[in-house]
Scaffold this motif. Structure first.
Motif, PDB file in Angstrom:
ATOM      1  N   ARG A  92       6.511   5.542  -5.355  1.00  4.72           N
ATOM      2  CA  ARG A  92       7.179   4.306  -4.917  1.00  4.72           C
ATOM      3  C   ARG A  92       6.370   3.057  -5.253  1.00  4.72           C
ATOM      4  O   ARG A  92       6.868   1.941  -5.101  1.00  4.72           O
ATOM      5  CB  ARG A  92       7.431   4.360  -3.406  1.00  4.72           C
ATOM      6  N   ARG A  93       5.134   3.234  -5.665  1.00  4.79           N
ATOM      7  CA  ARG A  93       4.278   2.074  -5.941  1.00  4.79           C
ATOM      8  C   ARG A  93       4.784   1.321  -7.171  1.00  4.79           C
ATOM      9  O   ARG A  93       5.145   1.915  -8.179  1.00  4.79           O
ATOM     10  CB  ARG A  93       2.843   2.529  -6.183  1.00  4.79           C
ATOM     11  N   THR A  94       4.811   0.005  -7.073  1.00  2.00           N
ATOM     12  CA  THR A  94       5.239  -0.816  -8.202  1.00  2.00           C
ATOM     13  C   THR A  94       4.027  -1.288  -8.992  1.00  2.00           C
ATOM     14  O   THR A  94       2.939  -1.486  -8.439  1.00  2.00           O
ATOM     15  CB  THR A  94       6.032  -2.041  -7.722  1.00  2.00           C
ATOM     16  N   THR A  95       4.222  -1.474 -10.291  1.00  2.00           N
ATOM     17  CA  THR A  95       3.114  -1.909 -11.144  1.00  2.00           C
ATOM     18  C   THR A  95       2.772  -3.379 -10.935  1.00  2.00           C
ATOM     19  O   THR A  95       1.730  -3.837 -11.392  1.00  2.00           O
ATOM     20  CB  THR A  95       3.468  -1.686 -12.619  1.00  2.00           C
ATOM     21  N   THR A  96       3.641  -4.111 -10.248  1.00  2.00           N
ATOM     22  CA  THR A  96       3.406  -5.542 -10.044  1.00  2.00           C
ATOM     23  C   THR A  96       2.740  -5.836  -8.701  1.00  2.00           C
ATOM     24  O   THR A  96       2.514  -7.001  -8.380  1.00  2.00           O
ATOM     25  CB  THR A  96       4.734  -6.305 -10.120  1.00  2.00           C
ATOM     26  N   SER A  97       2.441  -4.806  -7.904  1.00  2.00           N
ATOM     27  CA  SER A  97       1.853  -5.041  -6.591  1.00  2.00           C
ATOM     28  C   SER A  97       0.457  -5.631  -6.736  1.00  2.00           C
ATOM     29  O   SER A  97      -0.299  -5.296  -7.654  1.00  2.00           O
ATOM     30  CB  SER A  97       1.810  -3.740  -5.796  1.00  2.00           C
ATOM     31  N   ARG A  98       0.107  -6.514  -5.819  1.00  2.00           N
ATOM     32  CA  ARG A  98      -1.211  -7.164  -5.821  1.00  2.00           C
ATOM     33  C   ARG A  98      -1.895  -6.903  -4.499  1.00  2.00           C
ATOM     34  O   ARG A  98      -1.261  -6.766  -3.450  1.00  2.00           O
ATOM     35  CB  ARG A  98      -1.049  -8.670  -6.035  1.00  2.00           C
ATOM     36  N   LEU A  99      -3.227  -6.860  -4.532  1.00  2.22           N
ATOM     37  CA  LEU A  99      -3.993  -6.639  -3.321  1.00  2.22           C
ATOM     38  C   LEU A  99      -3.893  -7.851  -2.409  1.00  2.22           C
ATOM     39  O   LEU A  99      -3.958  -9.008  -2.862  1.00  2.22           O
ATOM     40  CB  LEU A  99      -5.458  -6.362  -3.663  1.00  2.22           C
ATOM     41  N   VAL A 100      -3.733  -7.574  -1.118  1.00  6.30           N
ATOM     42  CA  VAL A 100      -3.588  -8.621  -0.113  1.00  6.30           C
ATOM     43  C   VAL A 100      -4.624  -8.391   0.977  1.00  6.30           C
ATOM     44  O   VAL A 100      -4.845  -7.248   1.411  1.00  6.30           O
ATOM     45  CB  VAL A 100      -2.161  -8.608   0.496  1.00  6.30           C
ATOM     46  N   ARG A 101      -5.266  -9.488   1.418  1.00  3.78           N
ATOM     47  CA  ARG A 101      -6.249  -9.390   2.495  1.00  3.78           C
ATOM     48  C   ARG A 101      -5.526  -9.252   3.833  1.00  3.78           C
ATOM     49  O   ARG A 101      -4.808 -10.149   4.255  1.00  3.78           O
ATOM     50  CB  ARG A 101      -7.120 -10.641   2.502  1.00  3.78           C
ATOM     51  N   PRO A 102      -5.677  -8.107   4.536  1.00  4.97           N
ATOM     52  CA  PRO A 102      -4.945  -7.916   5.793  1.00  4.97           C
ATOM     53  C   PRO A 102      -5.578  -8.694   6.950  1.00  4.97           C
ATOM     54  O   PRO A 102      -6.762  -9.043   6.911  1.00  4.97           O
ATOM     55  CB  PRO A 102      -5.071  -6.407   6.031  1.00  4.97           C
ATOM     56  N   GLU A 103      -4.778  -8.959   7.949  1.00  5.28           N
ATOM     57  CA  GLU A 103      -5.284  -9.566   9.173  1.00  5.28           C
ATOM     58  C   GLU A 103      -6.135  -8.555   9.937  1.00  5.28           C
ATOM     59  O   GLU A 103      -5.936  -7.343   9.812  1.00  5.28           O
ATOM     60  CB  GLU A 103      -4.125 -10.030  10.054  1.00  5.28           C
ATOM     61  N   PRO A 104      -7.115  -9.012  10.739  1.00 10.66           N
ATOM     62  CA  PRO A 104      -7.899  -8.077  11.560  1.00 10.66           C
ATOM     63  C   PRO A 104      -6.989  -7.249  12.468  1.00 10.66           C
ATOM     64  O   PRO A 104      -6.004  -7.759  13.011  1.00 10.66           O
ATOM     65  CB  PRO A 104      -8.812  -9.004  12.373  1.00 10.66           C
ATOM     66  N   GLU A 105      -7.317  -5.987  12.622  1.00 11.12           N
ATOM     67  CA  GLU A 105      -6.492  -5.099  13.441  1.00 11.12           C
ATOM     68  C   GLU A 105      -6.781  -5.318  14.925  1.00 11.12           C
ATOM     69  O   GLU A 105      -7.931  -5.539  15.328  1.00 11.12           O
ATOM     70  CB  GLU A 105      -6.765  -3.645  13.069  1.00 11.12           C
ATOM     71  N   THR A 106      -5.734  -5.208  15.719  1.00 14.04           N
ATOM     72  CA  THR A 106      -5.847  -5.356  17.169  1.00 14.04           C
ATOM     73  C   THR A 106      -5.194  -4.163  17.835  1.00 14.04           C
ATOM     74  O   THR A 106      -4.006  -3.900  17.603  1.00 14.04           O
ATOM     75  CB  THR A 106      -5.160  -6.647  17.655  1.00 14.04           C
ATOM     76  N   PRO A 107      -5.920  -3.415  18.659  1.00 13.87           N
ATOM     77  CA  PRO A 107      -5.299  -2.260  19.322  1.00 13.87           C
ATOM     78  C   PRO A 107      -4.250  -2.703  20.331  1.00 13.87           C
ATOM     79  O   PRO A 107      -4.408  -3.719  21.015  1.00 13.87           O
ATOM     80  CB  PRO A 107      -6.477  -1.561  20.000  1.00 13.87           C
ATOM     81  N   HIS A 108      -3.167  -1.935  20.425  1.00 12.93           N
ATOM     82  CA  HIS A 108      -2.088  -2.268  21.344  1.00 12.93           C
ATOM     83  C   HIS A 108      -2.573  -2.085  22.789  1.00 12.93           C
ATOM     84  O   HIS A 108      -3.343  -1.162  23.087  1.00 12.93           O
ATOM     85  CB  HIS A 108      -0.890  -1.356  21.079  1.00 12.93           C
ATOM     86  N   PRO A 109      -2.136  -2.967  23.713  1.00 14.41           N
ATOM     87  CA  PRO A 109      -2.565  -2.826  25.114  1.00 14.41           C
ATOM     88  C   PRO A 109      -2.282  -1.448  25.701  1.00 14.41           C
ATOM     89  O   PRO A 109      -3.050  -0.954  26.537  1.00 14.41           O
ATOM     90  CB  PRO A 109      -1.763  -3.914  25.834  1.00 14.41           C
ATOM     91  N   ARG A 110      -1.189  -0.797  25.279  1.00 13.62           N
ATOM     92  CA  ARG A 110      -0.872   0.512  25.856  1.00 13.62           C
ATOM     93  C   ARG A 110      -1.880   1.577  25.421  1.00 13.62           C
ATOM     94  O   ARG A 110      -2.202   2.477  26.198  1.00 13.62           O
ATOM     95  CB  ARG A 110       0.559   0.918  25.490  1.00 13.62           C
ATOM     96  N   VAL A 111      -2.376   1.498  24.197  1.00 13.39           N
ATOM     97  CA  VAL A 111      -3.365   2.489  23.780  1.00 13.39           C
ATOM     98  C   VAL A 111      -4.693   2.218  24.473  1.00 13.39           C
ATOM     99  O   VAL A 111      -5.434   3.148  24.813  1.00 13.39           O
ATOM    100  CB  VAL A 111      -3.521   2.533  22.246  1.00 13.39           C
ATOM    101  N   LEU A 112      -4.997   0.950  24.733  1.00 13.61           N
ATOM    102  CA  LEU A 112      -6.222   0.632  25.474  1.00 13.61           C
ATOM    103  C   LEU A 112      -6.109   1.123  26.921  1.00 13.61           C
ATOM    104  O   LEU A 112      -7.100   1.604  27.494  1.00 13.61           O
ATOM    105  CB  LEU A 112      -6.481  -0.873  25.445  1.00 13.61           C
ATOM    106  N   ALA A 113      -4.922   1.026  27.502  1.00 10.44           N
ATOM    107  CA  ALA A 113      -4.716   1.533  28.859  1.00 10.44           C
ATOM    108  C   ALA A 113      -4.860   3.046  28.889  1.00 10.44           C
ATOM    109  O   ALA A 113      -5.438   3.610  29.836  1.00 10.44           O
ATOM    110  CB  ALA A 113      -3.342   1.119  29.372  1.00 10.44           C
ATOM    111  N   LEU A 114      -4.353   3.717  27.853  1.00  6.62           N
ATOM    112  CA  LEU A 114      -4.497   5.161  27.779  1.00  6.62           C
ATOM    113  C   LEU A 114      -5.963   5.548  27.620  1.00  6.62           C
ATOM    114  O   LEU A 114      -6.438   6.490  28.275  1.00  6.62           O
ATOM    115  CB  LEU A 114      -3.676   5.705  26.610  1.00  6.62           C
ATOM    116  N   LEU A 115      -6.688   4.833  26.789  1.00  6.68           N
ATOM    117  CA  LEU A 115      -8.122   5.090  26.625  1.00  6.68           C
ATOM    118  C   LEU A 115      -8.846   4.921  27.953  1.00  6.68           C
ATOM    119  O   LEU A 115      -9.681   5.756  28.332  1.00  6.68           O
ATOM    120  CB  LEU A 115      -8.694   4.136  25.573  1.00  6.68           C
TER     121      LEU A 115
END
Length: 283
Positions: A92-115
């Motif tokens: 499914r990968r396209t030859t025109t795709s370009r690398l993008v800098r992702p936003e910092p990841e943030t854990p969901h409050p529900r997974v933090l509550a489970l932890l």
């Protein structure tokens, strides 16, 4: 350094090389063979496509392949579910795709509550898409990376990276008695993730850094294997509690599919005692 991620053709070639005629009951009548696995025309015939079309697939010149063709190739190549998913992702990968800098990841409050609900008796941590530690309890921290600050996951610039610790940190490597087994799984999972997210610039940089900094990573990456990371043994040589055998189990998070809650349970009574001792040392 950004690592150039593999193409569909390159992946098909490595998978074809590992399947021998004997594996699928194909008679060769003692003929001399110049390839380690199946020939292109053999794979094409078994998958029900023309040799010319399959050759163009391996050369990344055939355009988009249908799900029916991909499923047929996966069957002949004896791909498991993770390997088959990777095949479809690459297609499914396209030859025109370009690398993008992702936003910092943030854990969901529900997974933090489970932890938090797990307390300290069960070591656990929350992992992001690229294997960064987004959160951990104190026992999980002490089990894996007591030499790293406990508050490090809260800062995106200081977050511990499990892949980096595995391949670039001698302390982590020395603490794992089954490092070879786990390293192979980590590389396979990174490849699976790279297929899912080919535009992730941070992931490409991570893979490039590991390939440059670790001969073991570079060797395993070149093998082309794919693996999911769900459950398995982790045999520790812990600096505080000594020999400890645990199982890791990954819980996927519906609210944030890229994130995984990984928990660790003892494999025997002695290891259960070691985890209790570790938890007790933190109070």
């Amino acid at each position: 350094m950004n690592m150039q991620l593999e193409s569909l053709g390159a992946y098909l070639k490595t998978r074809r090389d590992r399947v021998t005629p004997d594996d699928i009951g194909l008679r060769t009548y003692g003929a001399t063979r110049r390839v380690p696995g199946l020939r292109r025309e053999e794979l094409a015939q078994l998958a029900g496509v023309s040799a010319g079309y399959y050759t163009r697939l391996e050369q990344d010149q055939a355009g988009l392949a249908s799900d029916q063709v991909l499923d047929a190739l996966a069957g002949v190549l004896r791909l498991d579910p993770a390997e088959s998913a990777h095949l479809h992702n690459l297609a499914r990968r396209t030859t025109t795709s370009r690398l993008v800098r992702p936003e910092p990841e943030t854990p969901h409050p529900r997974v933090l509550a489970l932890l938090s609900s797990l307390g300290e008796s069960m070591p656990a941590l929350v992992l992001g898409r690229r294997g960064d530690v987004l959160a951990w309890n104190r026992t999980g921290h002490a089990l894996h990376a007591g030499h790293v600050g406990f508050d490090a996951p809260g800062d995106p610039d200081r977050r511990p990276s499990v892949p980096r610790m595995f391949f670039l940190d001698p302390l982590t490597r020395d603490s794992l008695r089954n490092w070879d087994e786990l390293a192979r799984i980590h590389v396979g999972y990174l490849r699976l993730t790279a297929g899912r997210y080919p535009d992730d610039a941070a992931l490409a940089e991570l893979i490039g850094e590991l390939a440059m900094g670790s001969r073991d990573f570079s060797r395993l990456w070149a093998e082309g294997d794919v693996a999911d990371c769900t459950t398995g043994p982790m045999l520790l040589r812990h600096p505080t509690v000594g020999r400890t055998d645990i199982d890791y189990q990954v819980w996927l998070q519906p609210d944030s599919p890229d994130h995984r809650l990984e928990v660790y349970t003892p494999r025997d009574p002695a290891s259960a005692d070691a985890l209790r001792l570790l938890a007790g040392s933190l109070s």
